[in-house]
Design a protein around this motif. Sequence first.
Motif, short mmCIF file in Angstrom:
data_model
loop_
_atom_site.label_atom_id
_atom_site.label_comp_id
_atom_site.label_asym_id
_atom_site.label_seq_id
_atom_site.Cartn_x
_atom_site.Cartn_y
_atom_site.Cartn_z
N TYR A 8 6.06 -29.50 16.04
CA TYR A 8 7.21 -30.42 16.21
C TYR A 8 8.15 -29.92 17.30
O TYR A 8 8.66 -30.69 18.09
CB TYR A 8 7.95 -30.58 14.88
CG TYR A 8 7.11 -31.26 13.84
CD1 TYR A 8 7.00 -32.65 13.80
CD2 TYR A 8 6.40 -30.52 12.90
CE1 TYR A 8 6.21 -33.28 12.85
CE2 TYR A 8 5.60 -31.14 11.94
CZ TYR A 8 5.51 -32.52 11.93
OH TYR A 8 4.73 -33.13 11.00
N CYS A 9 8.36 -28.59 17.32
CA CYS A 9 9.24 -28.02 18.36
C CYS A 9 8.48 -27.82 19.67
O CYS A 9 9.07 -27.50 20.69
CB CYS A 9 9.84 -26.71 17.88
SG CYS A 9 10.98 -26.94 16.50
N ARG A 13 7.39 -19.92 18.25
CA ARG A 13 8.65 -19.37 17.74
C ARG A 13 8.33 -18.21 16.80
O ARG A 13 7.24 -18.14 16.23
CB ARG A 13 9.42 -20.48 17.00
CG ARG A 13 9.78 -21.65 17.92
CD ARG A 13 11.06 -21.41 18.69
NE ARG A 13 12.17 -21.73 17.83
CZ ARG A 13 12.74 -22.94 17.77
NH1 ARG A 13 12.33 -23.92 18.55
NH2 ARG A 13 13.75 -23.15 16.95
N GLY A 63 14.01 -23.67 11.58
CA GLY A 63 13.86 -24.32 12.89
C GLY A 63 14.02 -25.80 12.64
O GLY A 63 15.07 -26.24 12.16
N CYS A 64 12.95 -26.56 12.84
CA CYS A 64 13.05 -28.00 12.65
C CYS A 64 12.89 -28.40 11.19
O CYS A 64 12.98 -29.57 10.86
CB CYS A 64 12.00 -28.71 13.51
SG CYS A 64 10.32 -28.33 12.99
N ALA A 65 12.60 -27.40 10.33
CA ALA A 65 12.51 -27.62 8.88
C ALA A 65 11.30 -28.45 8.46
O ALA A 65 11.18 -28.82 7.30
CB ALA A 65 13.79 -28.24 8.33
N ARG A 66 10.38 -28.70 9.41
CA ARG A 66 9.19 -29.48 9.07
C ARG A 66 8.08 -28.59 8.48
O ARG A 66 7.91 -27.44 8.91
CB ARG A 66 8.59 -30.17 10.31
CG ARG A 66 9.46 -31.15 11.04
CD ARG A 66 9.85 -32.35 10.22
NE ARG A 66 11.10 -32.07 9.55
CZ ARG A 66 11.60 -32.79 8.54
NH1 ARG A 66 10.95 -33.82 8.09
NH2 ARG A 66 12.73 -32.47 7.98
N PRO C 56 12.62 -31.76 21.69
CA PRO C 56 12.94 -30.58 20.90
C PRO C 56 13.91 -29.66 21.64
O PRO C 56 13.88 -29.56 22.87
CB PRO C 56 11.59 -29.87 20.73
CG PRO C 56 10.58 -30.95 20.89
CD PRO C 56 11.17 -31.94 21.86
N LYS C 57 14.78 -29.03 20.89
CA LYS C 57 15.67 -27.98 21.40
C LYS C 57 16.69 -28.49 22.40
O LYS C 57 17.23 -27.71 23.18
CB LYS C 57 14.83 -26.85 22.05
CG LYS C 57 15.18 -25.45 21.53
CD LYS C 57 14.17 -24.41 21.91
CE LYS C 57 14.43 -23.77 23.25
NZ LYS C 57 13.56 -22.60 23.47
N TRP C 69 19.60 -31.78 18.74
CA TRP C 69 18.30 -32.05 18.10
C TRP C 69 17.96 -30.87 17.21
O TRP C 69 17.90 -29.73 17.65
CB TRP C 69 17.24 -32.21 19.19
CG TRP C 69 15.86 -32.59 18.71
CD1 TRP C 69 15.35 -33.86 18.69
CD2 TRP C 69 14.82 -31.73 18.23
NE1 TRP C 69 14.05 -33.84 18.21
CE2 TRP C 69 13.71 -32.55 17.92
CE3 TRP C 69 14.71 -30.35 18.02
CZ2 TRP C 69 12.50 -32.03 17.42
CZ3 TRP C 69 13.52 -29.84 17.52
CH2 TRP C 69 12.43 -30.68 17.21
N LEU C 70 17.76 -31.12 15.94
CA LEU C 70 17.38 -30.03 15.04
C LEU C 70 15.95 -30.18 14.56
O LEU C 70 15.29 -29.19 14.24
CB LEU C 70 18.31 -29.98 13.83
CG LEU C 70 19.78 -29.62 14.11
CD1 LEU C 70 20.54 -29.52 12.80
CD2 LEU C 70 19.90 -28.32 14.88
N GLY C 71 15.51 -31.42 14.48
CA GLY C 71 14.14 -31.69 14.04
C GLY C 71 13.78 -33.07 14.50
O GLY C 71 14.63 -33.78 15.06
#
Lengths: 99, 417, 181, 997
Positions: A8-9, A13, A63-66, C56-57, C69-71
Amino acid sequence: MLLIHCPYCEEERPEPEFRHAGEAHIARAENITELSDEEFERHFFIRSNPKGIAFERWRHMHGCARFFNAARDTLSDKFLVTYKIGTPKPDLSGEIRRK
Amino acid sequence: MRKYSVFAIAREALRGNTGWPEQWGSPEPKKSYDVIIIGGGGHGLGAAYYLAKEHGITNVAVLEKGWLGGGNTGRNTTIIRSNYLYDESAGLYNHALRLWGGLSQDLNYNVMYSARGVMMLAHNVHDVQVFKRHIHANRLNGVENEWLTPEQAKEYCPPLNISKDARYPVMGAALQRRGGTARHDAVAWGYARGASDRGVDIIQNCEVTGIRRGRDGAVTGVETTRGPINASKVGVSAAGHSSVLMQMADVQVPLESFPLQALVSEPVKPVFPCVVMSNTVHAYISQSDKGELVIGAGTDQYTSYSQTGSLAILQHTLDAICELYPMFTRMKMMRSWGGVVDVTPDRSPILAKTPVKGLYVNCGWGTGGFKATPGSAHVFAHTIARDEPHPINAPYTLERFRTGRLIDEAAAAAVAH
Amino acid sequence: MVEIAHRTSPLEGRGFEGDGISLSVAKPASRLSLRAPEGSLPALSEALGLELPQRPKSTSTKGNRAALWLGPDEWLVIDEDGADLMAICGKIPDLHSAVDTSHRNVAIEVSGARSADVLSAGCPQDLSLARFPVGASSRTVFGKVEIILWRRDEQTFHVECWRSFSAYGFDLLEAAAREAE
Amino acid sequence: MTQAFRIPSAGRLDTGRTLDFTFDGKSFTGLEGDTLASALLANGVHLTGRSFKYHRPRGILSAGAEEPNALVGIHRDEARRTPNVRTTIQELYAGLTAVSQNRWPSLSFDVGAISNLGAPFFSAGFYYKTFMWPRAAWERLYEPVIRRTAGLGVAPDKPDPDHYSNRFAHCDVLVIGGGAAGLAAALAAAEKGASVIIADEQAALGGSLRFESGAEIDGRPGWEWAQETKTALRARDNVRVLTRTTGFGYYAHNMLGLVERLTDHLAEPSPEAPRERLWQVRAKRVVLATGAIERHMVFPDNDRPGVMLASAARTYLNHYGVAVGRKVSVYTAEDSAYAAAIDLKKSGTDVLAIVDLRTDPEGALVEQARSLGIDVFAGHAVTGTEGRLRVRRVSISPVSGGPRRELEIDTLLTSSGWTPAVHLFSQSRGKLAFDEENQRFLPGEYVQDAVSVGACNGTSDLAETVAESLRAGETAAKETGAKKRKTVKFEAQASEDWSSGMAGAAPGAKSGSKAMAFVDFQHDVTAKDIRQAVREGMRSIEHVKRFTTTGMATDQGKTSNIHGLAIASEMLGKPIPQVGLTTFRSPYTPVTFGALVGHGRGKLFEPTRRTPIHSWAEAHGAAFEPVGQWERAWYFPQNGEDMHAAVARECHTTRQAAGIFDATTLGKIEVVGPDAARFMELMYTNPWQKLAVGRCRYGVMLREDGFIYDDGVVGRLAEDRFHVTTTTGGAPRVLNHMEDYLQTEFPELKVWLTSTSEQWAVIAVQGPKSRDIIAPFVEDIDISDEAMPHMSVREGRVCGVPARLFRLSFTGERGFEINVPADYGLSVWEAVWAEGQKYGACAYGTETMHVLRAEKGLIIIGQETDGTVTPDDAGLNWAIGKKKTDFVGIRGLQRPDLVAKGRKQLVGLKTTDPKTVLEEGAQVVADPDQPVPMKMIGHVTSSYWSENCGHSIALALIEDGRERMGEKLFVPMPDGVIEVEVTSTVFFDPDGERTNG
């Protein structure tokens, strides 16, 4: 500290941002109440625990929590691929045979 | 077997220590055995020893893929205790503790069982409740375990920081005085020597690649890197690799294998008299007879067979060690290592017959298998010899995951509030 | 008439100035944890007056308002003027979830030539300009707590964390900042 | 005696810059730039330590990290005492205080050395064979004695005042080792434009150029080139040069651990400076340029002070300007040691002889030695040494037999060859390959993105090393995407070759010899011990190592591993690779716990979470208890009350008037979206669809296995918005559990979860006067019983700020929980407190909260439940929606053992003596007279004195408890049996009248 590619990111990481979330592709049955005791045991307790390529879930908790899926070689701890939840299990039979 | 004694040592000293016999033989595998034990760690070698000694079954082979004691036997922090909560656990671990007491004499091999006491620290009200529950249950089960105030804990272990200002103050401790440590290698070697002397074949560098079954589904033997070997009974005692072996016989087990790390410091003069465990902050420490601080860390979060772990896990453990013993920051980590531990959903072992006739399994010890070695080996031998469990291991079935009758020691120490 | 309650920051009175590094507590701001599917973004972006970023980011800003943007369906919207973001989103019928987190988070501004180094005492991400350019933002970890990191310019980072973790966060930043190079 | 062995014409130190220091109380002078070892040697001191087992006198063996012998304690002050410091690494500073270790009463006269006489009895593994009789003597006599002999140095006994630091770093190319190879690789990579980190364990870069007198690189002497290159690298902004920094661990995915020592070399470090800094470096490519380690020769009595490595003597001479002796001989099996003899001879030191095992050594170095007048005894071996605290004589004999000859010396330099430092390569899980010709292990198959260059790669020629390293640096840079065109190229040359040599025991220490020929110095492991281990059946090198303890000392076998392996291999008649090689494990050299802990000490050990109201509680004398990471007010003692009195008062006051409680730590999750209710149905056992907006319900959450996971009150704020509360400790795992199901099992649901635990401060006001107390502050909400009954929630304003007001009760009294944005929490609390004073309200803490809820039979997750308790066990069957067809845990609940008879059920217990308070965790039996082991039928989960009931109360989980109402049971305690009666779980206000006022 592993380096994990978050699908997703879209980048690698560091492991402290992630939580391992157990074996992947174990779907909760829609008719869960109809499972036999054996089926429920298989669903909830039995794990393949392979020495080699494991399909597993991770959560990019900090992070994106996914949640997402990954294929990782449990002998080298190297990731072969990471992919989003809902995408089909990649065919890595070639890789597995080579092990 | 040439008996070990102070006289033997004196005699050998005079001839330059050149006359010591091999501690165990290294025979070529035979075509067939009555029993094959897979896994040459303490549990497997012990099972072979007790099969020979107590059940008269000596046509036994122990197959080890590497070197004896090279798995978790040689990679753990050697803590021994039996103050578990449930009756089932108390029975099993206390059986082991009784055997530890006489093991050196029984094996004629000094396993250096050191009953220096294992102290478990309570850092909050919930810990106090949990430990007291253990102490009360232990007392009624005949298991030694006592409560210490913070001051008594400090007296038992002087380096301990019992300041009320500590991040996790010590609110008391549970002490099992007969708990302690033993020399891990000696346990494997002592059992190997004892078993070998009674006719057991110990075969190293022999990896099992398949489990053979007959038409009726029963076990008929194993395939190995050194050829097929027949046996009508096979006991799997392979710790982190149990899943892989059981799958060879189409038996699915509820196991996951995780990396577990430990480390030792440089050796220093005696400074730490006992074993101290702190589950709340994940710190397990004792001092070896060589003077090293022996420190157990936690498992990594992911499954792995790599026998390595991450630096972060060691850091986390040392954070806690230095919080409890603030003088140790100047100490140095000398060596760290990793093992592969097999963990069941209820953190208790599986020590049982399997759905496959002639196949027996001893696995799932997680991070705590060393302490059980003699007890586990003893009842596993019984299970194999009689084809039925000893009353002590009868609850440790595979079926419990179907029925829900778990032995959940970890849940019993559930997180507070 | 009852007196109106007043605010107390968990980092009341904190601050640090050192060689090449400055730590200060950001003023209170309105914050929104915004969750929405792609289809709702145009309406939400319009209402908020800035484009909700989809890379992202990344971050988009407009005046004193920013969306991080967090997710893939999650943004942190910060309004440093304290606008009522809940009210703004409340008018949008398109599918979304808006939750007020103004008081959940506390922000610390980390600035100066050493800011990336000081953050690297606890943050395992690569904070080089190449990998974490100006405008980049990300949820990540700092020592033993979770933070949201946003690079406002080459030498300034905005660090958000939950309020009960903020004392730890500030203490760790200060410990790293005090270190002689 | 002041630096009698310093040679002003040699070395690179400034003889004008002297520093004073002490060793074992004796004062010495050294020079700035010295190590402790070089300074001691400058003063003629070789004897620096005692070995572990036999307490044999030992001197300085090496000039680097591999040192096994010369370990001392460094005492900066009372709290800064560091044991086991290698004198060869410790840099000298003014006032340094060093003390020797493992000796009593003194280094030169050590009583422990008596064990040396008993050496034949203390052979490898002797302790496994004795100390077993009589059985009791093991514990009383033998074991205590064994334990007392443990250890080398003395551990510090005071908290460490120094601090430590951590840094995460990232780079394209990480170079470990700053010798010729590392410098060349770093330069090449940097010129290409890659970001580079280069680390070296020494204070200065240059590696073995420090002693290689003949080396020339790019037209300059090697050392000069190294210093210039370092300066050039430092000046670049894409390079970070770390000195005094050891790469100690190679972890997964190209992460390396480096430790930088920042103050150990300083006389007066700044208090702001960390003592050490841990670097956790993630590199795209790693260049290993870790060099090689010289091995000693294994021959009889090879351990006397004055016997040292040839390259070390060269380092002391060429870098530190110290002659290691006056009358020196060399014992070698390879060429490079000749250079030591030559350099020493040239410096004016008397070099008597070179004893060379090889029958026919030849080459330029051999010729040069001969031409300088050094006797070369080819085909000879050293067969013995003499000298108590310093070697003074050696015996040499021709290998093929012949007359023995004796040499009077004070120093013997030895070398049997060089072991490539493949430690980090091996840690990276790379596979080693055995170089049969030169009897050494070299990097084979790489598993991570790394490359080895120079001596650690088996490249022994300087010209080749430089060429290989330039190539490697350039390639690494290119592979990471560096694009600059610039290529570096230059020539180098040196006279030595490091490839040859021998491993294992030299003649005189061969099989059958009774001599003490040491393989591992620190652990006193001899060639004989290794042979004995093999004889006893130890066929794997791991067994040999563990049986003899070779390679397990603080140096981890850097000089000894290959010798041990070679001796075992010879005994077994198997080639070395088949005997195996111990896996190298981190750390390369010992690393302080402090460096690994970094900032994580004291208040940074773990976050301490405090609520907005914490400061008020502190000011009002609260005692606190840790609950997870939170610090919660436990009770509020007044006027010297103890906990018991304070809690009794708080309990009483709350039920008589009111109590105010800080409930901020409760977890809170906002569940928002059109499918919110559907999602709640799946996550909790209860039904939610029909819960009206503005109403609350107590929810029970299970894991899929059917056991209780969490609980809490949930309020419905809107059709599509729930305010969920969780337990304090459960908040993060409950949210994770919900996200897990939402994202992976029920992704079709349109609902989102947001943690609001910290958004809201929660002030619970409980008791008959609660409504009166809050009334003045509440705007826009009708808080009458009719408008706002028990278990309801309203949004409005309290103290002028937005609030969520809950009418609920965890005490059985009329109660409210005021949620206000957290920054307002303190202010609102103070207002409510002031108002409460008018009604005689008190503040109460977690202990009173526990008692009040127990009086009402309400459970606490983690206390009444322990992960093995079902809703039915806990008496919560009513909370399961009977018509529901699915929720997490529905199937687990049906498993045979969860529906079997005989499960433990929650009941109340009343002691027959009302004053007796049971101990929590106490076990309950039906028959107190049975023998141990007793049949236990349950345990006490909660137990308190109830001031409100006037008797003690307890909750317990008892087998078939609900069928035992009124039954007498027993709690056996160490000092007697307590009789109890099984009762309902509700002890106070059984009809619940007070909740509704």
